[in-house]
Write a protein that holds these residues in place. Structure first.
Motif, mmCIF file in Angstrom:
data_model
loop_
_atom_site.group_PDB
_atom_site.id
_atom_site.type_symbol
_atom_site.label_atom_id
_atom_site.label_comp_id
_atom_site.label_asym_id
_atom_site.label_seq_id
_atom_site.Cartn_x
_atom_site.Cartn_y
_atom_site.Cartn_z
ATOM 1 N N UNK B 201 0.953 -1.011 -0.308
ATOM 2 C CA UNK B 201 -0.042 -0.574 -0.054
ATOM 3 C C UNK B 201 1.163 1.559 -0.362
ATOM 4 N N UNK B 202 0.044 2.400 -0.401
ATOM 5 C CA UNK B 202 0.936 3.939 -0.610
ATOM 6 C C UNK B 202 -0.576 4.271 -0.662
ATOM 7 N N UNK B 203 0.418 6.178 0.658
ATOM 8 C CA UNK B 203 -0.229 6.701 1.069
ATOM 9 C C UNK B 203 -0.843 7.097 -0.611
ATOM 10 N N UNK B 204 -0.222 7.864 -1.510
ATOM 11 C CA UNK B 204 -0.706 8.657 -2.476
ATOM 12 C C UNK B 204 0.017 8.426 -3.710
ATOM 13 N N UNK B 205 -0.512 8.254 -5.117
ATOM 14 C CA UNK B 205 0.695 8.264 -6.079
ATOM 15 C C UNK B 205 0.599 9.477 -6.635
ATOM 16 N N UNK B 206 2.129 9.628 -6.839
ATOM 17 C CA UNK B 206 2.455 11.136 -7.615
ATOM 18 C C UNK B 206 3.229 10.250 -9.625
ATOM 19 N N UNK B 373 5.593 3.487 -10.559
ATOM 20 C CA UNK B 373 5.412 5.104 -9.901
ATOM 21 C C UNK B 373 6.216 5.219 -8.796
ATOM 22 N N UNK B 374 5.963 6.626 -8.882
ATOM 23 C CA UNK B 374 6.410 7.283 -7.854
ATOM 24 C C UNK B 374 4.897 7.280 -6.792
#
Lengths: 466, 592
Positions: B201-206, B373-374
């Motif tokens: 999981x990630x907080x937010x994809x940029x 992804x970043x």
């Protein structure tokens, strides 16, 4: 230990496959003996087990087997080869049984012909240059110990002569070590096999050779096992008896066709051109058995031969082979017609392991730059040749003409050589410099200027005069 | 976990085994198969029958043998010790397997992914009483000289930290206790586990915003890939896919590199293994191995483990991304992965789509690349990590209409097309400048500290590409009517294009200096080549013969500029002065 059980419950036979029912304790991959009504014995291997139903591929084909009177014995072991140092100098059938007049082999041990994959961490990187005496290989696509370098050939091209020459001449510079040749014939003609065997006889190399011969009229399904028998023998010689083994597999196209036959009989979803989808994996389990292993003296160098249907490199067999092997030597029909022999098509041929096997201390410091330059010049010359065929030589610029002359000379003097001409690597390299001497320095962009000054014949002469 | 489910094998067909009496097991659970206890994964359930893809050779296995459920999905161990490791497709350390079993791979070996004996020095960054939630960094372990491994709170755990202490720990010793609000206590260790088929999981994809510098001129200048971007390299055999992948793994400016050798040659992995400890990272001067994780499931190793190997690789990469690192994954080759899927699918008797590949091929490929992804990582302190994927594709016969190539091109943003024609001319890297593309070119200008230089670089690459396109057209004309028909400026364009190709795009991976070119050097080199072109046009306008321009001695200097060491870069600037001087001489000779 499982006991050997006999069954008379063959339920169906189709093509090379046989179904046996009401079997217990059958294991995937194990072998069976099939005794026919007349007492003759055939061999088979289990392809699938489902509950008590067992699917068996019959190596010798199913002709003459009947459903009611055949007895199937489950031997509870995989296919094995009996090995001992005595296998040297012997000829075996495609199923690993002695075929010459010699005595039976008293085995030191029996080895599973499927072996086990080499742990990639246990491999030693192949970097010892093998001098084959063939300029188009030594100079441009050097072979190293532990490499797998196939010959992509076609019907009517002289791959048999080349493999014989390789077996005759291949040496590692400055070393005298135990050397052996393992030859697996798969579906080739008696003549082709005999040519190779005779050549070994003439040079006395037969003493150090092991042969597994499945000829064109031998059972096709047997061919699936033949290269594995050969490689098991090679592994034994290399990793237990410390020998350097050259394995020649001729012809892998026939092997793949046998595989296709089985796949079709099993009604599997076919991949390209009807070959099974797992052809890549299957070929890899053969080819990847070449190599060197940390802590072991011996090595397995592999030269598989395959004939490309219609000289098509994108046919699944050469295509998938090229993805697994460390390069390829491609033979060209146009060159063969021009009487260039060996007709090695230099541009698409490649040896992936060359860079670590050549250079100072191995061959000579100028080797890498030299072959890069020879390639570039020959590629340009080839382009000019093509241009000339379209528009006539008159349309070529002076420069293009020069490169075209180079390409012609290169083919006639460098690529072409007699099958008994054993050139040292120095001779091959010097020949390359000789050919490049027709260009100015500026054009030799791929070579370090210091090397040009050191090795170019015209400079060396002026040095001597001074 | 005492009463593990035990079933019974009913069918064996190559790498697929069917077992009955398996009620209650879950899809993708790991099971142990047969008397040899080999490892498999459940891929299909029908009633009480389960189809299992087996990660090892199945010879000698038959109906009646037991199958034991382990009740966990295929997972990897994440923690200190990953870097410098070499694993097979299911995270078994190959070096330790060799020590234990010799040079050949035996079956049924169990070997944990992380060393259980080695002690690591743990340095906490929080104190007792700190409230933590998943992803929070609780401390560091200096794993190698290059990697400060961050110990994070595993997913699903939050609460207040107690008993956290600096010291030397093995990966499964407790370094702290986390007490949740409901009073349950969770022990925090250096190690955690994660199921490979789920993305972390990630907080937010940029969106990606900076380039991954590779030191490869054709890539960086013309077809760059970004940090967090995806690229694919399709090409027929012998065009240098693997050399490009190795070059990227060596020189890419990432903190961590995960190299997945998926169904490829054994000797290639050995090459990586022998080279990486010796090669130095150009930025830190440390051996490259100190930032690398290798996954090697070679072509002769079991296919099912090959299928898993890319997931094992990407999961390890995601774990390092979560620490805030720049991570790059090289997958060589994704075609072998797809073929493994096909083989399993065939054995499961699924209805095939194109070329026998399963219908879910494109979806699996897309989902894999989408794990790049970043991102803004989960947990505190706030941090950004990137994960780039570079996948090699090996289409049959080099045919780009192949299903795997097409499915990959749908999702990746950079396409490096390798051409057999270039490889035969020994033009390496054999990346075709006419068919390749990159969606990240806009970021090129930001790679330079000097804004103007960046803008100039961008313009130069556009000019150079224009010349190369012009060359393709001109060569067509030459083929039809001969070189004589060209105007002097066209002839100059041909020569400059040749120079761009041979002196800039061509790069020798095996040359000590040429193997890696920094961005400033790329700028200087390209500028010099184009400077010659500009000066050439001026000379032609003044009436100088093109043949005289082509004979200038400075052209040899331009050709050899690639061998000028990074430290002597001013010498490339000097070449431009020499160009001007020699051109001036031509002008004067025309004038007189």
């Amino acid at each position: 230990m499982l006991s050997i059980k006999e069954y008379q419950t063959v339920s169906s036979i189709a093509g090379p496959l046989m179904m046996v029912e009401m079997v217990d304790e059958a294991k995937y991959g194990h072998i069976v003996d099939i005794e026919l009504a007349d007492g003759s014995i055939r061999h088979g291997q289990i392809l699938q087990v489902e509950n008590d139903k067992v699917l068996v591929q019959v190596f010798e084909g199913t002709r003459g087997i009947d459903v009611e009177n055949s007895t199937v014995r489950f031997l509870a072991k995989p296919l094995e080869l009996a090995v001992s140092p005595e296998i040297l100098g012997r000829v075996f059938s495609g199923l690993g049984e002695p075929k010459d007049d010699g005595p039976p082999i008293i085995p030191d041990k029996r080895l599973d012909i499927n072996s086990k994959p080499i742990n990639p961490y246990a491999r030693n990187y192949p970097n010892e240059f093998i001098q084959t005496g063939i300029s188009s290989i030594d100079g441009l696509n050097p072979l190293v110990r532990g490499q797998k370098l196939p010959i992509f050939s076609g019907a009517g091209l002289p791959h048999d002569q080349i493999t014989a020459q390789l077996a005759r001449q291949a040496t590692v510079l400055g070393k005298a070590e135990a050397f052996a040749v393992v030859f697996a014939a798969m579906g080739i003609t008696f003549e082709a096999a005999q040519f190779f065997i005779n050549d070994l006889h003439e040079t006395g190399a037969i003493e150090r050779a092991v042969m597994f011969v499945n000829l064109a009229n031998d059972p096709a399904i047997e061919r699936i096992a033949t290269p594995r028998f050969a490689l098991t023998a090679a592994e034994y010689l290399a990793f237990e008896l410390d020998m350097h083994v050259l394995v020649i597999l001729n012809d892998m196209t026939n092997y793949c066709e046998a595989l296709r036959e089985i796949s079709a009989a099993r009604k599997e979803v076919p991949g390209r051109r009807g070959y099974p989808g797992y052809l890549y994996t299957d070929l890899a389990t053969v080819y990847e058995r070449a190599g060197r292993i940390k802590g072991k003296k011996g090595s397995i160098t592999m030269v598989p031969v395959l004939t490309m249907p219609e000289d098509d490199k994108t046919h699944p067999v050469p295509d998938l082979t090229g993805y697994i092997t460390e390069g390829q030597i491609i033979l060209s029909r146009p060159l063969h017609r021009k009487a260039i022999s060996p007709p090695v098509d230099v541009l698409p041929s490649l040896s992936r392991l060359k860079d670590k096997g050549i250079g100072e201390g191995k061959t000579r410091e100028d080797h890498a730059d030299l072959y890069n330059q020879l390639y570039a010049a020959y590629a340009r010359g080839k382009e000019a040749q093509e241009l000339a065929t379209i528009m006539g030589e008159a349309a070529l610029s002076e420069e293009d003409k020069k490169y075209m002359t180079f390409a012609d000379k290169f083919e006639a003097e460098y690529v072409s050589q007699d099958y008994y001409d054993n050139r040292s690597v120095e001779q091959t390299l010097d020949l390359g410099w000789e050919l490049l001497s027709m260009f100015d320095n500026v054009e030799l962009k791929r070579i370090d200027i210091k090397l040009i000054e050191k090795y170019m014949p015209k400079f060396r002469k002026s040095e001597r005069e001074a | 976990m005492a009463d593990k489910k035990v079933g019974r094998i009913v069918k064996v067909a190559g790498p697929v085994v069917v077992a009955e009496g398996m009620t209650g097991v879950r899809m993708y659970d790991v099971v142990r198969v047969g008397n040899l206890n080999i490892i498999g994964e459940i891929v299909e359930l029908r009633g009480d029958k389960a189809s299992i893809q087996v990660y090892e050779e199945t010879t000698g296995i038959g109906p009646g043998e037991p199958v034991t459920d382990t009740q966990v999905p295929l997972s990897v161990e994440l923690g200190p010790g990953l870097i410098e490791s070499i694993y097979d497709g299911i995270q078994r350390p190959l070096d330790l397997l060799m020590e234990a079993e010799g040079a050949f791979m035996s079956r049924g070996s169990l070997m944990p992914g992380l060393n259980r004996e080695k002690k690591w020095h743990f340095q906490p960054v929080i104190t007792d009483g700190t409230k933590v939630s998943p992803g929070d960094i609780i401390g560091h372990v200096q794993e190698t000289t290059l990697i400060a491994h961050k110990i994070m709170v595993p997913f699903g755990i939050s609460g207040t930290v107690h008993k956290i202490a600096e010291g030397d720990y093995t990966v499964d010793e407790t370094v702290a206790v986390c007490k949740a609000e409901d009073g349950t206590e969770n022990q925090l260790k250096l190690m955690q586990q994660w199921p490979v088929r789920n993305s972390r999981e990630v907080k937010k994809r940029l969106t990606p915003n900076s380039l991954l510098i590779t030191g490869q001129r054709v890539i960086d200048s013309f077809f760059p890939v970004s940090k967090g971007g995806t690229a694919c390299i399709p090409g027929p055999f012998g065009t240098g896919k693997t050399v490009v992948q190795h070059q990227l793994a060596k020189w890419v400016d990432a903190d961590v590199v995960v190299y997945v050798g998926c169904g490829e040659r054994g000797n290639e992995m050995t090459d990586v293994l022998t080279e990486f400890p010796e090669l130095k990272d150009p930025r830190s001067g440390e051996p490259l191995m100190k930032r690398s994780v290798l996954i090697a499931n070679t072509s002769n190793m079991p296919v099912a483990a090959r299928e898993a190997s890319v997931y094992t690789g990407i999961t390890i990469a995601e774990y390092f991304r979560d620490m805030g690192f720049t991570v790059a994954v090289m997958a060589d080759s994704t075609s072998r992965w797809a073929e493994a899927m096909r083989e399993i699918s065939t054995r499961l008797e699924e209805m095939p789509a194109e070329e026998g590949y399963p219908a879910y091929l494109a979806a699996r490929i897309a989902a894999f690349y989408e794990r790049a992804g970043r991102v803004q990582c989960i947990g505190t302190p706030e941090r950004e990590g990137t994960l780039s994927i570079i996948g090699a594709v090996s289409p049959p016969g080099g045919d780009l209409s192949d299903s795997v190539v097409q499915a990959t091109l749908h999702v990746v943003k950079v396409f490096w097309s390798l051409e057999g024609r270039l490889a035969y001319q020994r033009h390496f890297p054999a990346i075709s400048w006419l068919t390749s593309y990159s969606f990240y070119k806009d970021s090129l200008k930001d790679c330079f500290e000097d804004k103007e230089q960046g803008m100039e670089m961008e313009k130069m690459t556009v000019d150079a590409m224009g010349l190369l396109e012009q060359e393709a057209e001109l060569l067509e004309i030459v083929r039809l009517v001969g070189a004589e028909a060209l105007s002097p400026t066209d002839r100059l364009a041909l020569e400059t294009s040749r120079s761009i190709r041979e002196d800039f795009l061509h790069q020798n991976a095996f040359h000590d200096i040429d193997t890696h070119t920094s961005m400033p050097k790329q700028y200087e080199m390209l500028k010099t080549i184009l400077h010659f072109h500009k000066q050439g046009i001026v000379a032609i306008e003044a009436g100088v013969e093109t043949a005289d321009i082509f004979k200038l001695a400075v052209r040899e200097d331009i050709a050899r500029a690639k061998y000028i060491p990074q430290a002597d870069m001013s010498k490339i600037v000097d070449i431009r002065k020499t160009i001007e001087e020699q051109m001036k001489k031509l002008h004067t000779s025309v004038a007189t």
